[in-house]
Design a protein around this motif. Structure first.
Motif, PDB file in Angstrom:
ATOM      1  N   TYR A   9      37.497  41.795  42.114  1.00  0.00           N
ATOM      2  CA  TYR A   9      37.917  43.397  42.026  1.00  0.00           C
ATOM      3  C   TYR A   9      37.245  44.184  42.874  1.00  0.00           C
ATOM      4  O   TYR A   9      37.686  44.950  43.642  1.00  0.00           O
ATOM      5  CB  TYR A   9      37.623  43.794  40.503  1.00  0.00           C
ATOM      6  CG  TYR A   9      38.933  43.737  39.625  1.00  0.00           C
ATOM      7  CD1 TYR A   9      39.258  42.272  39.363  1.00  0.00           C
ATOM      8  CD2 TYR A   9      39.352  44.820  38.869  1.00  0.00           C
ATOM      9  CE1 TYR A   9      40.334  42.333  38.590  1.00  0.00           C
ATOM     10  CE2 TYR A   9      40.411  44.554  38.132  1.00  0.00           C
ATOM     11  CZ  TYR A   9      41.024  43.349  37.806  1.00  0.00           C
ATOM     12  OH  TYR A   9      42.041  42.901  36.969  1.00  0.00           O
ATOM     13  N   ARG A  10      35.909  44.016  43.063  1.00  0.00           N
ATOM     14  CA  ARG A  10      35.332  44.884  44.191  1.00  0.00           C
ATOM     15  C   ARG A  10      35.516  44.624  45.600  1.00  0.00           C
ATOM     16  O   ARG A  10      35.903  45.186  46.318  1.00  0.00           O
ATOM     17  CB  ARG A  10      33.684  44.844  44.068  1.00  0.00           C
ATOM     18  CG  ARG A  10      33.123  45.180  42.659  1.00  0.00           C
ATOM     19  CD  ARG A  10      31.494  45.365  42.894  1.00  0.00           C
ATOM     20  NE  ARG A  10      30.831  43.727  42.705  1.00  0.00           N
ATOM     21  CZ  ARG A  10      30.601  43.209  41.601  1.00  0.00           C
ATOM     22  NH1 ARG A  10      30.826  43.667  40.541  1.00  0.00           N
ATOM     23  NH2 ARG A  10      29.814  42.182  41.834  1.00  0.00           N
ATOM     24  N   ILE A  11      35.771  43.268  45.783  1.00  0.00           N
ATOM     25  CA  ILE A  11      36.209  42.808  47.481  1.00  0.00           C
ATOM     26  C   ILE A  11      37.643  43.429  47.667  1.00  0.00           C
ATOM     27  O   ILE A  11      37.689  43.930  48.350  1.00  0.00           O
ATOM     28  CB  ILE A  11      36.151  41.315  47.328  1.00  0.00           C
ATOM     29  CG1 ILE A  11      34.465  40.655  47.272  1.00  0.00           C
ATOM     30  CG2 ILE A  11      36.740  40.927  48.460  1.00  0.00           C
ATOM     31  CD1 ILE A  11      34.484  39.403  47.273  1.00  0.00           C
ATOM     32  N   LEU A  12      38.332  43.085  46.531  1.00  0.00           N
ATOM     33  CA  LEU A  12      39.755  43.574  46.738  1.00  0.00           C
ATOM     34  C   LEU A  12      39.969  45.230  47.043  1.00  0.00           C
ATOM     35  O   LEU A  12      40.432  45.738  47.893  1.00  0.00           O
ATOM     36  CB  LEU A  12      40.736  43.015  45.606  1.00  0.00           C
ATOM     37  CG  LEU A  12      41.187  41.724  45.721  1.00  0.00           C
ATOM     38  CD1 LEU A  12      41.735  41.341  44.245  1.00  0.00           C
ATOM     39  CD2 LEU A  12      42.238  41.494  46.820  1.00  0.00           C
ATOM     40  N   SER A  13      39.150  45.977  46.031  1.00  0.00           N
ATOM     41  CA  SER A  13      39.019  47.193  46.443  1.00  0.00           C
ATOM     42  C   SER A  13      38.828  47.798  47.697  1.00  0.00           C
ATOM     43  O   SER A  13      39.144  48.626  48.150  1.00  0.00           O
ATOM     44  CB  SER A  13      38.128  47.828  45.234  1.00  0.00           C
ATOM     45  OG  SER A  13      38.099  49.322  45.272  1.00  0.00           O
TER      46      SER A  13
END
Length: 280
Positions: A103-107
């Motif tokens: 989630y953090r990488i995609l965000s």
């Protein structure tokens, strides 16, 4: 008149779609989507258009391993199997940690791009990453070759009017060239046993994307893979299906894009990387 199953967000993208067999235009005809050129009818099952083409092209290099991409394509056709897979990501601590990191990488990666009008998630699975994608697009197209995965996905988001669900193969994506603002493809590349299939995947993702592609791959030079290779003579585990950062960059360039970023899921505990390829 369109079938009630086809009413909703699908008409918003119908002009972006194409027949996965011959690339002809698709239109609604009763309870199906029909190709204007070859006449193939793609049925709608429980509200989900079935546009997936199974198998690999006969022109690809022969696969001599015991496991093929066609085997993987048959996984998660059943809702029960799909539910088991997705629930494991809810129960197991390491899988929850992995999802949080993703989630953090995609965000971060999506945050470098303007908001999309239409974003394709393929394979979407049961919607594990949907929440990380939906805020970056007006319409999220969730596609998977596993019908059971889509049933599970839609069952958790059935009230959403900013989603479209359909079956599709990432080798034969049923959308026109540059039809999607962006394409996200997570956890597929490392399941493809031949270099030809992995490279075909990258080319097809870039064909459909107008602005960017985000995809994961298993890094050949990661610590995780180097350790696996060192232990292989002793534990007899088969090699991972890998790519190098350099090769992904070459494939991006061949598709008219630049590899802008390639963060690892974990430097030590995972060999997966996220690649952001931005069209020039």
């Amino acid at each position: 008149m369109a079938s009630p199953d086809l009413v909703g967000a699908l008409p918003r993208i119908l002009d972006r779609m194409r027949c996965p067999h011959c690339s002809g235009a698709l239109s609604v005809a009763g309870e199906a989507l029909v190709c204007a050129d070859c006449g193939t009818a793609f049925p709608v099952r429980e509200g989900i258009p079935l546009l997936a083409v199974h198998g690999t092209a006969e022109t690809w290099a022969a696969d001599t391993s015991s496991y093929t991409s066609a085997d993987y394509q048959r996984t998660y056709e059943d809702l029960g199997e799909a539910s088991g897979y997705n629930e494991a990501y809810r129960r197991e601590r390491t899988k929850r940690w992995s999802t949080e990191r993703e989630y953090r990488i995609l965000s971060t990666l999506l945050g470098t791009q303007p908001k999309s009008e239409v974003l394709l998630d393929l394979p979407s699975g049961g919607g594990r990453l949907s929440a990380a994608l939906s805020s970056h697009t007006d319409l999220l197209v969730e596609a998977d070759i596993g019908f059971g995965q889509l049933l599970y996905n839609r069952g958790n988001h059935s009230d959403r009017e900013d989603r479209v669900w359909l079956t599709a193969s990432a080798f034969h994506i049923p959308f026109r060239d540059a039809a999607m603002d962006g394409v996200v493809c997570c956890r597929l590349c490392h399941h493809l046993p031949t270099p030809e299939e992995r490279e075909r995947l990258v080319a097809e993702l870039l064909r459909v994307a107008r602005r960017f592609v985000i995809m994961t791959f298993f890094d050949r030079h990661s610590v995780k893979n180097l350790l696996r290779r060192a232990r292989a003579p002793f534990n007899k585990k088969p090699p991972k299906m890998t790519m190098t950062v350099a090769r992904v960059g070459e494939l991006a360039a061949a598709g008219g894009a630049k590899l802008e970023a390639y963060p690892p899921l974990s430097h030590l505990f995972s060999g997966h990387r996220y690649a952001l390829m931005v069209k020039r």
